[in-house]
Design a protein around this motif. Structure first.
Motif, PDB file in Angstrom:
ATOM      1  N   LEU A  94       6.491  13.623 -15.786  1.00  0.00           N
ATOM      2  CA  LEU A  94       5.555  13.481 -16.080  1.00  0.00           C
ATOM      3  C   LEU A  94       5.433  11.552 -15.515  1.00  0.00           C
ATOM      4  CD1 LEU A  94       3.575  12.512 -18.286  1.00  0.00           C
ATOM      5  CD2 LEU A  94       5.623  11.007 -19.488  1.00  0.00           C
ATOM      6  N   SER A  95       6.185  11.397 -14.886  1.00  0.00           N
ATOM      7  CA  SER A  95       6.119  10.285 -14.572  1.00  0.00           C
ATOM      8  C   SER A  95       6.284  10.058 -12.684  1.00  0.00           C
ATOM      9  CB  SER A  95       6.107   8.879 -15.126  1.00  0.00           C
ATOM     10  OG  SER A  95       7.710   8.451 -14.881  1.00  0.00           O
ATOM     11  N   LEU A  96       7.156   9.757 -12.245  1.00  0.00           N
ATOM     12  CA  LEU A  96       7.352   8.975 -10.923  1.00  0.00           C
ATOM     13  C   LEU A  96       8.790   9.157 -10.929  1.00  0.00           C
ATOM     14  CD1 LEU A  96       7.072   9.242  -7.892  1.00  0.00           C
ATOM     15  CD2 LEU A  96       6.954   6.446  -7.433  1.00  0.00           C
ATOM     16  N   PRO A 137       0.187  16.562  -1.816  1.00  0.00           N
ATOM     17  CA  PRO A 137       0.535  18.142  -2.753  1.00  0.00           C
ATOM     18  C   PRO A 137       1.535  18.399  -2.652  1.00  0.00           C
ATOM     19  CG  PRO A 137      -1.696  18.081  -1.181  1.00  0.00           C
ATOM     20  CD  PRO A 137      -0.893  16.564  -0.927  1.00  0.00           C
ATOM     21  N   PHE A 138       2.405  18.418  -1.647  1.00  0.00           N
ATOM     22  CA  PHE A 138       3.535  19.001  -0.614  1.00  0.00           C
ATOM     23  C   PHE A 138       4.773  18.368  -1.581  1.00  0.00           C
ATOM     24  CE2 PHE A 138       1.324  20.249   3.567  1.00  0.00           C
ATOM     25  CZ  PHE A 138       0.629  21.897   2.660  1.00  0.00           C
ATOM     26  N   LEU A 139       4.947  17.252  -0.861  1.00  0.00           N
ATOM     27  CA  LEU A 139       5.937  16.512  -2.079  1.00  0.00           C
ATOM     28  C   LEU A 139       5.662  16.574  -3.758  1.00  0.00           C
ATOM     29  CD1 LEU A 139       5.694  13.383  -0.014  1.00  0.00           C
ATOM     30  CD2 LEU A 139       7.242  15.221   0.314  1.00  0.00           C
ATOM     31  N   LEU A 140       4.511  16.961  -4.153  1.00  0.00           N
ATOM     32  CA  LEU A 140       4.417  16.210  -5.759  1.00  0.00           C
ATOM     33  C   LEU A 140       4.924  18.320  -5.945  1.00  0.00           C
ATOM     34  CD1 LEU A 140       1.175  15.057  -6.534  1.00  0.00           C
ATOM     35  CD2 LEU A 140       4.042  14.066  -7.193  1.00  0.00           C
ATOM     36  N   GLY A 141       4.624  19.387  -5.353  1.00  0.00           N
ATOM     37  CA  GLY A 141       5.148  20.315  -5.756  1.00  0.00           C
ATOM     38  C   GLY A 141       6.352  20.682  -5.134  1.00  0.00           C
ATOM     39  N   ARG A 168      -0.382   7.902  -8.483  1.00  0.00           N
ATOM     40  CA  ARG A 168      -0.858   8.938  -7.858  1.00  0.00           C
ATOM     41  C   ARG A 168       0.005  10.300  -8.445  1.00  0.00           C
ATOM     42  NH1 ARG A 168      -2.519   9.596  -1.849  1.00  0.00           N
ATOM     43  NH2 ARG A 168      -4.260   8.956  -2.502  1.00  0.00           N
ATOM     44  N   HIS A 169       1.745   9.935  -8.731  1.00  0.00           N
ATOM     45  CA  HIS A 169       2.750  11.304  -9.274  1.00  0.00           C
ATOM     46  C   HIS A 169       2.480  11.539 -10.423  1.00  0.00           C
ATOM     47  CE1 HIS A 169       5.526  12.679 -11.183  1.00  0.00           C
ATOM     48  NE2 HIS A 169       6.108  12.750  -9.911  1.00  0.00           N
ATOM     49  N   LYS A 186      -0.676  11.037 -11.980  1.00  0.00           N
ATOM     50  CA  LYS A 186      -2.625  11.456 -12.355  1.00  0.00           C
ATOM     51  C   LYS A 186      -2.374  13.218 -11.959  1.00  0.00           C
ATOM     52  CE  LYS A 186      -6.706  12.273 -10.230  1.00  0.00           C
ATOM     53  NZ  LYS A 186      -7.251  11.742  -8.747  1.00  0.00           N
ATOM     54  N   PHE A 187      -1.018  13.940 -11.499  1.00  0.00           N
ATOM     55  CA  PHE A 187      -0.982  14.973 -11.326  1.00  0.00           C
ATOM     56  C   PHE A 187       0.304  15.442 -12.592  1.00  0.00           C
ATOM     57  CE2 PHE A 187       2.748  17.595 -10.426  1.00  0.00           C
ATOM     58  CZ  PHE A 187       2.176  19.183 -10.473  1.00  0.00           C
ATOM     59  N   GLY A 188       0.986  14.446 -13.273  1.00  0.00           N
ATOM     60  CA  GLY A 188       2.312  14.550 -13.686  1.00  0.00           C
ATOM     61  C   GLY A 188       1.781  14.778 -15.757  1.00  0.00           C
ATOM     62  N   VAL A 189       0.910  13.770 -15.899  1.00  0.00           N
ATOM     63  CA  VAL A 189       0.871  14.542 -17.515  1.00  0.00           C
ATOM     64  C   VAL A 189       0.084  15.436 -17.603  1.00  0.00           C
ATOM     65  CG1 VAL A 189      -0.650  13.472 -19.431  1.00  0.00           C
ATOM     66  CG2 VAL A 189       0.163  11.973 -17.623  1.00  0.00           C
ATOM     67  N   PRO A 190      -0.678  15.996 -16.896  1.00  0.00           N
ATOM     68  CA  PRO A 190      -1.349  17.581 -17.066  1.00  0.00           C
ATOM     69  C   PRO A 190      -0.145  18.481 -17.175  1.00  0.00           C
ATOM     70  CG  PRO A 190      -2.142  16.439 -15.234  1.00  0.00           C
ATOM     71  CD  PRO A 190      -2.019  15.495 -15.359  1.00  0.00           C
ATOM     72  N   SER A 191       0.766  18.167 -15.985  1.00  0.00           N
ATOM     73  CA  SER A 191       1.317  19.202 -15.104  1.00  0.00           C
ATOM     74  C   SER A 191       2.613  18.347 -16.316  1.00  0.00           C
ATOM     75  CB  SER A 191       1.627  19.156 -14.695  1.00  0.00           C
ATOM     76  OG  SER A 191       2.799  20.250 -14.088  1.00  0.00           O
TER      77      SER A 191
END
Length: 560
Positions: A509-511, A143-147, A538-539, A541-546
């Motif tokens: 959007l993607s890694l 979560p922290f790395l994605l943030g 994993r990226h 899954k979060f990247g598309v909606p964000s």
């Protein structure tokens, strides 16, 4: 622009395809030479295939963009030396109120930092701090790395110096630093907040896990805080003149001799206590000194050792089996003697050390002031390339030493990559393929109506993830601006800002969407603190909606 000859179209497409494959997949098995070499290979093929001439290849290199890149990288190197990014790392966990609070801080700090020091630099220096925070809170770090990565990309969209594609847009569009900032800042602020909310909603349960060690982050803060203030003159003035090894040695000698004194002179405890009280009053009058106290198990009070000569005095007195009273009288006389006076001044070494640390503190302050001056000059509309170069060379001069060590940290491979990319993209443009494709899309991608903005945003999003964001800006920038200028000249700035916003947010959007994502992924995987592999899915899954939500927010808020 019409299509070139069939030969140029085919050969130019081959050269561009090789460049694209190596830029997106630098470790491809059949040619693992990396992005930089891949861009040079593409440029060389464009010249060898006679898609462009050598002179046209040289003219394709945009020196103002390279100057801006180089200047900002040098300034970032000196800011890192001045502990700017370490202070940002400390700020991440200062008085933290839990994992959710830490995640919000990471998003905000990384966004602000990347706006002024580029997203790649922010991710390089903060990833290690983020991993430490995750480890101390006993939470998986993703979560922290994605943030960190996503907020760095969002924040970098706000300024012309936040990322490479913005460098290109600012130079080609001639939009000033202040206009660029004011045009995108509202979208950036709301985008970071919404991105944080998305992260919190996706990982709320994970972030609600209690820590095993409640004091983990506090310990890190105090330790880092002590290190970060090592240049404080106030701390220097109160430092003991003995190092820890010398202090331990004196303490051990004192304890041994105290035991010897107790065995031979136990009956003189009361007298000894009375005499020592006099010594303590002398110590309180002294401005500087070293006091080592040893509490005895018997009724005897403290023994006080003052100055560097006292251990030697003990060696002379006690082995000679003199009486305790006689030894104490000699010690009191020595304390009153000018030859053995308590030191009231710093030693020469301490003065030199204090001077060096004061100079270091002055130098760090100068680095921060020069950086602030550079940002003010950019806001006033001065030439961005020469402003960055002037700030960089000012820091080199202020450092007053060979700049080779700092200049070695500049990413020259990135500069070379840009040179090759400029030539390759210019050659591909001369084939006529990009113009032909744009002519097909242009009627549906005009920004004078909502559907046109949506179509343009989709084209930029897809192309940025296929061809990378900087080549996308080079391919579409001039065409989008010309199309808008033909319809409504006043909307040209808005078109450039939309291109900047969407091409930057597309990296989430993607890694593989941006270099910042790959930097965070590689830094985390190779970390010795808390090695972690951030997977592509994993990226995603979060990247598309964000990406879709934050992009839409920007399109609604960006004005011409």
């Amino acid at each position: 622009m019409m299509l070139a000859s069939a030969e140029k179209v085919v050969l130019g497409s081959i050269a561009f395809a090789i460049f694209w494959v190596l830029a997106v997949f630098p470790a491809v098995p059949f040619l693992p030479i990396g992005r930089t070499a891949g861009s040079l290979l593409g440029a060389m093929l464009m010249v060898l295939f006679r898609v462009i001439t050598p002179d046209q290849a040289y003219d394709a290199i945009d020196l103002p963009i390279l100057g801006l890149l180089f200047g900002t990288m040098v300034v970032s190197v000196y800011l890192e030396r001045a502990d700017m990014f370490k202070y940002l790392g400390i700020l991440l966990s200062w008085k933290s109120m839990g994992a959710k609070d830490l995640l919000c801080r990471i998003c905000i700090i990384s966004a602000i930092s990347s706006a002024f020091f580029t997203n790649d630099t922010t991710c390089v220096v903060l990833t290690e701090f983020v991993l430490k925070i995750a480890k101390q809170n006993n939470i998986p770090p993703h979560p922290f790395l994605l943030g960190l990565a996503s907020s760095a990309n969002i924040g970098s969209a706000a300024t012309p110096i936040g990322n490479p594609q913005n460098f290109v847009i600012a130079i080609q569009s001639s939009i000033s630093f202040g206009e660029f900032l004011l045009g995108i800042l509202p979208a950036m602020i709301l985008g970071v907040l919404v991105n944080s909310v998305i992260l919190l909603s996706m990982f709320w349960k994970l972030l609600s896990i209690e820590k095993d060690e409640e004091n983990g982050s506090t310990e890190m803060i105090s330790e880092e805080d002590a290190t970060s203030h090592r240049f404080s003159p106030a701390t220097m003035l109160h430092a003991t003149p003995l190092n820890s090894q010398e202090l331990n040695s004196v303490t051990e000698n004192m304890n041994g001799r105290s035991s010897l004194n107790l065995n031979g002179n136990a009956g003189h405890g009361e007298t000894l206590g009375n005499q020592i009280n006099l010594g303590e009053s002398k110590m309180r009058e002294a401005s500087t000194g070293v006091v080592v106290e040893s509490t005895r198990n018997s009724s005897a009070s403290k023994e006080v050792w003052v100055g560097d000569n006292f251990p030697q005095t003990r060696e002379e007195n006690f082995p000679s089996r003199r009486s305790t009273r006689s030894g104490l009288n000699e010690r009191i006389e020595m304390m009153n003697s000018p030859e053995v006076a308590i030191p009231v001044q710093l030693s020469v070494e301490e003065k030199e050390r204090l001077t060096k640390r004061r100079k270091k503190l002055l130098w760090k302050t100068s680095v921060y002031l020069v950086t602030v001056g550079m940002l003010i000059a950019l806001l006033k509309g001065l030439n961005m390339s020469w402003t960055a170069l002037t700030a960089a060379l000012t820091l080199v001069v202020l450092d007053f030493k060979d700049a080779g060590q700092c200049l070695e940290k500049v990413s020259y491979s990135l500069l070379v990559f840009f040179c090759g990319m400029f030539i390759t993209v210019d050659g591909f443009n001369r084939t006529g393929i990009p113009s032909t494709l744009w002519n097909l899309m242009e009627p549906d991608a005009r920004i004078n109506h909502v559907s046109g903005i949506v179509v343009l945003a989709i084209v930029i999003l897809v192309l940025s993830n296929i061809a990378s964001n900087v080549p996308t800006v080079l391919l579409l920038g001039a065409r989008v601006a010309a199309s808008v200028a033909a319809i409504s000249p006043g909307e040209e700035k808005k078109a450039w800002l939309i291109l900047a916003w969407v091409s930057t947010i597309a990296g989430n959007l993607s890694l593989l969407g941006s270099a910042a994502n790959l930097i965070v992924c590689e830094q985390a995987r190779n970390s010795q603190v808390f090695g972690y592999t951030l997977s592509f899915w994993r990226h995603l899954k979060f990247g598309v909606p964000s990406t879709l939500i934050v992009t839409a927010i920007g399109l609604a808020l960006i004005k011409g």
